[in-house]
Enzyme design. Structure first.
Site, PDB file in Angstrom:
ATOM      1  N   ASP A   1       0.811  -1.217   0.000  1.00  0.00           N
ATOM      2  CA  ASP A   1       0.000   0.000   0.000  1.00  0.00           C
ATOM      3  C   ASP A   1       0.844   1.266   0.000  1.00  0.00           C
ATOM      4  OD1 ASP A   1      -2.656  -0.624  -0.105  1.00  0.00           O
ATOM      5  OD2 ASP A   1      -2.860  -0.946   2.051  1.00  0.00           O
TER       6      ASP A   1
HETATM    7  C1  GLC Z   1      -0.546   2.566   5.933  1.00  0.00           C
HETATM    8  C2  GLC Z   1       0.224   1.382   6.402  1.00  0.00           C
HETATM    9  C3  GLC Z   1      -0.015   0.170   5.562  1.00  0.00           C
HETATM   10  C4  GLC Z   1      -1.486  -0.025   5.400  1.00  0.00           C
HETATM   11  C5  GLC Z   1      -2.171   1.232   4.914  1.00  0.00           C
HETATM   12  C6  GLC Z   1      -3.643   1.019   4.817  1.00  0.00           C
HETATM   13  O1  GLC Z   1      -0.103   2.966   4.703  1.00  0.00           O
HETATM   14  O2  GLC Z   1       1.602   1.620   6.423  1.00  0.00           O
HETATM   15  O3  GLC Z   1       0.576  -0.946   6.165  1.00  0.00           O
HETATM   16  O4  GLC Z   1      -1.715  -1.044   4.484  1.00  0.00           O
HETATM   17  O5  GLC Z   1      -1.906   2.289   5.785  1.00  0.00           O
HETATM   18  O6  GLC Z   1      -4.407   2.155   4.840  1.00  0.00           O
HETATM   19  C1  GLC Z   2      -1.649  -3.691   5.336  1.00  0.00           C
HETATM   20  C2  GLC Z   2      -2.867  -3.748   4.470  1.00  0.00           C
HETATM   21  C3  GLC Z   2      -2.675  -4.661   3.291  1.00  0.00           C
HETATM   22  C4  GLC Z   2      -1.400  -4.349   2.588  1.00  0.00           C
HETATM   23  C5  GLC Z   2      -0.223  -4.346   3.532  1.00  0.00           C
HETATM   24  C6  GLC Z   2       1.064  -3.920   2.871  1.00  0.00           C
HETATM   25  O1  GLC Z   2      -1.524  -4.868   6.057  1.00  0.00           O
HETATM   26  O2  GLC Z   2      -4.001  -4.144   5.182  1.00  0.00           O
HETATM   27  O3  GLC Z   2      -3.758  -4.546   2.409  1.00  0.00           O
HETATM   28  O4  GLC Z   2      -1.227  -5.285   1.571  1.00  0.00           O
HETATM   29  O5  GLC Z   2      -0.473  -3.463   4.602  1.00  0.00           O
HETATM   30  O6  GLC Z   2       1.080  -2.572   2.580  1.00  0.00           O
END
Ligand code: GLC
Ligand code: GLC
Length: 819
Positions: free
Chosen positions: A489
């Protein structure tokens, strides 16, 4: 040091001192009503939606930590104490908390008064039950005053913490004997209320927080228990609470048991009122009568125990079959706790934990599809309906809302779409469901697009749109465009945000149209063949041929532009420059594309897969797991987005982001390296770090999303336990790839890949209507490879076990070694 131990027979984790390095919690409830319950009775509960239907208030990031819960204040001859340790941090003569499958027990004692609390959410009802027993262990009579305490949330948990100009004026309650009703907003658009009740006469009650606590007091020094007498306060606005005053006279050795119930009740719109202003209590009466005695509570608990016994019987690891002493840790995780966590992630997605506030994210499209992987063997019917819910939030072009709200099942507009890996996870989830169940009829279900019935088409068409979305959204290297981000993400390659506070994930200031993801390409190469196979098996030969051609094209693109010499590239940025290549200053190598490409079999025949995983080990491995990338980004990069916003070693910037570690575990099994696969598995496995709890800090019985990486000052410290895709993927890695019992379209594939000094193991797997008792003999000391299989005493050709569907137990003997 350790703060407890696993009681394997009881399937409980026993916490032996209350001051754990962080609240160690359990989840009660597995249907509609959910409670977070910490080892000091902290936490909160909600019905269906953690944001919209929250029953009790919880203050996140509060001091002291974990303040607020279901508390019982005991007054024993002017000595006031809290048997769950918090909130008074009472000195206890004895303390123990047992977190079990859907229930928790706290027992403690002080000055000859013993307290026992069993808390759970019964099957089929929307309530929390707390069975509380007081026992006089002293030689003289005791006159105890017990004060229950919960604090109501005004339903919408977000408003509850922000909109005080309104909230302080709307709180309303009703009291009837030992039943306290919370009915804020019931007068207008809500047709539900909460009830907090005890099955014994109350000497008094309180429903106004300030009256109960006293001005400027905290939960640790409430005025009422010290005064020894309830005030019968009736909340009007401000902060409604529920407190009963119970008087208990206890002779030496005498026990008294009380059943406290916190329920959620709903009325049909036209039957809201009993008389003007008085709520219709019919549903509350029904609920409370059902749990009116200790025996009734015990019966409900026994039903819950039976439910879990059955569920966890679907995959068990026989601890006695393991030759190496430490493997018991694997057995208790794979056989019990990992599956238990998979139920929780299936139910919660990433919404409500001690790290997720429950007011932000709903259910994630990619998250829920992956959560299915670890859950589908437990309750396939629920996986089926979840798939249909998720698919209904897909757009007609195959892209998808990134999240949806569990209550409305509608896509979440604030986050929108544009995460270009999302569509492929639907194929992944559906393929897992069909392999588990053999139920192809799901493909014919009519499912809306964008929640619009007029746009409905079959689930198969949804899969096709997913597949085609990737095919039709490629960049200059023939690799998939990344959009706002892929699985990671925080790899926001079109974001280019220089404004503090701007959302990395919904901002696109520079869309050059060329930023590509090698990870999405690898996911496509991994799930694509399942799509092709599904097409073949449903008489769609042309579509299968088209899919195979596209998979080949994608694989060629990975080979041509996704290989950096010693590992797989991660992505191309908005200028077409490599991310995850040797020429990069930071972020030269990433874990995700390497794990997934090898899982997809890319480079297996020409030595590149071995090279890629060896590079991962050399550059990314650490004592506590594999970090996400190296070198960590030292500075913020406009062209990379959130990944470079984190200090080195945390989260996606070179943290051990556990979710992707099992991809490497699985990839190692693709190469037949059982020792390496197992090592990768154990490094992030919480049970292996139980005696390191002061550093790790979080529960030793559940996975955490992240463990601080080697660049972080507190390397090895975990954060974000419970709600993580790590649960599903590690369960897949251990059960399907290391122990090697894997559902495939034609049956149950047996293909273990284990360390050579593991002399064998036995597992039971329920699969399509039969139980398979599988005993694997590895006296040959192999890491992979099967010499022979017998099924019910007869030699069996090949590695796929037949589908029996006869409700019987079948004995499978597997001898590892060269054939
Ligand atoms: C932030 C976190 C990431 C997560 C995302 C979801 O970017 O670092 O881990 O998946 O929020 O909103
Ligand atoms: C968080 C989010 C997931 C994403 C991950 C890596 O766990 O929930 O959707 O893939 O972060 O960013």
């Amino acid at each position: 040091m350790q703060y407890g131990f696993f009681d394997d027979d009881a399937k409980e984790y026993v916490i032996t001192r209350p001051d754990t390095p962080y609240p160690w919690i359990n989840y009660l409830g597995c249907e509609e009503f959910f409670s977070l319950f910490s080892n000091t009775s902290g936490g909160y509960c909600f019905c269906r939606d953690a944001r919209m239907l929250r029953l009790t208030r919880y203050r996140y990031n509060n001091v002291p930590a974990d303040a607020g819960g279901r508390y019982f204040y005991l007054r024993d001859n002017a000595d006031v104490w809290t048997p769950s340790w918090m909130p008074m941090k009472s000195k206890l003569d004895r303390y123990e908390c047992r977190h079990g499958m859907g229930y928790s027990k706290i027992s403690s004692s002080r000055n000859g008064l013993a307290f026992k609390q069993i808390s759970f959410v019964p099957l089929g009802d929307n309530c929390e039950i707390h069975k509380v027993t007081l026992t006089n262990e002293s030689a003289s009579e005791k006159n105890i005053d017990m004060f229950s305490f919960i604090e109501f949330c005004l339903w919408n948990a977000n408003d509850d913490m922000t909109n005080f100009q309104r909230n302080f004026s709307i709180g309303e309650v009703e009291i009837e004997g030992s039943r306290i009703y919370h009915k804020t907003e019931y007068r207008e658009r809500r047709n539900h209320y909460a009830v907090w009740s005890v099955n014994a006469p109350a000497a008094g009650f309180d429903t106004d927080r300030q009256t109960f606590l006293g001005l400027y007091n905290g939960f640790d020094s409430p005025q009422t228990p010290f005064s020894g007498k309830a005030n019968n306060s009736v909340a009007s606005g401000w902060a409604p609470i529920g407190s009963h005053h119970i008087k208990a006279k206890l002779a030496p050795n005498e026990s008294k048991t009380y059943v406290f119930t916190l329920g959620f009740c709903e009325n049909p719109q036209d039957q809201k009122w009993e008389k003007p202003g008085i709520i219709n209590k019919t549903p509350a009466n029904k609920l409370l009568e059902k749990y009116n005695t200790a025996e009734a509570a015990d019966k409900a608990l026994a039903e819950l125990n039976a439910y879990w016994k059955n569920l966890l019987g679907k995959f068990t690891v026989d601890a006695a079959s393991l030759s190496r002493p430490d493997d018991i840790k694997m057995a208790r995780m794979a056989g019990v706790w990992n599956q238990y966590q998979c139920m929780v992630t299936f139910n919660m997605s990433r919404s409500a934990s001690y790290f997720e506030s429950g007011i932000g994210r709903g259910m994630g499209f990619r998250d829920s599809n992956q959560d299915l992987l670890g859950f589908v063997h437990l309750v396939p019917e629920r996986a089926r309906s979840r798939i249909l819910d998720i698919a209904a939030t897909q757009f007609p072009d195959g892209s998808a809302y990134h999240q949806y709200q569990p209550l409305t099942k509608r896509g979440n507009n604030e986050v929108g779409s544009g995460f270009n890996d999302d569509p492929l996870w639907l194929i992944c989830g559906v393929a897992a469901y069909i392999k588990e169940t053999g139920d192809y009829s799901i493909l014919d279900e009519k499912v809306p697009f964008d929640n619009d019935e007029k746009l409905a088409d079959t689930l198969f068409i949804h899969l096709k749109r997913s597949f085609d979305f990737t095919v039709t959204h490629k960049g200059p290297h023939g690799l998939p465009l990344i959009g706002r981000a892929d699985w990671n993400d925080c790899l926001n390659l079109n974001c280019f945000s220089a404004t503090p506070g701007e959302s990395f994930q919904t901002t696109a200031n520079f869309e050059s149209g060329v930023a590509e993801s090698v990870l999405i390409a690898a996911i496509f190469a991994f799930v694509g063949p399942d799509y092709a196979e599904i097409c073949k098996r449903t008489n769609r030969a042309d579509e299968a041929a088209y899919a195979e051609k596209e998979i080949k094209t994608m694989t060629d693109a990975i080979n041509l532009h996704g290989w950096d010499g010693d590992w797989f590239v991660r992505a191309y940025d908005a200028y077409g420059k490599k991310i995850g290549g040797k020429e990069c200053d930071d972020g030269k190598i990433f874990i995700e594309s390497n794990g997934f490409a090898v899982m997809a079999g890319i480079g297996v025949n020409d030595g590149r897969a071995v090279k890629a995983l060896d590079s991962v080990k050399e550059h990314l491995d650490s004592k506590y797991g594999i970090v996400l990338l190296q070198p960590a980004y030292k500075n913020y990069h406009l062209e990379l987005g959130e990944v470079s916003s984190y200090p080195p070693g945390y989260k996606e910037n070179a943290g051990i982001f556990c979710h992707n570690n099992p991809w490497v575990t699985i990839a190692e099994t693709v190469l037949g390296r059982g020792k390496r696969a197992f090592e990768t598995y154990t490094k992030i496995c919480p049970a292996y770090r139980e005696d390191d709890s002061d550093l790790r800090r979080l529960e030793p019985y559940v996975y955490a999303q992240m463990v601080a990486g080697k660049d972080a000052p507190r390397h090895g410290e975990a954060k974000n336990s419970w709600l993580t895709g790590t649960a599903a993927w590690t369960f897949v890695s251990i059960s399907q790839y290391i122990l090697g019992v894997r559902p495939v379209f034609d049956g149950l594939l047996i293909d273990p890949c284990i360390p050579s000094d593991m002399k064998g193991f036995a597992v039971t797997r329920h699969f399509r209507g039969a139980d398979y008792h599988i005993t694997v003999d590895n006296s040959a000391g192999a890491e992979k490879g099967i010499k022979s299989i017998t099924v019910d005493g007869k030699a069996h050709e090949g590695k796929v076990l037949p589908i029996f569907n006869d409700g019987k137990v079948h004995k499978i003997t597997v001898i590892m070694g060269a054939c």
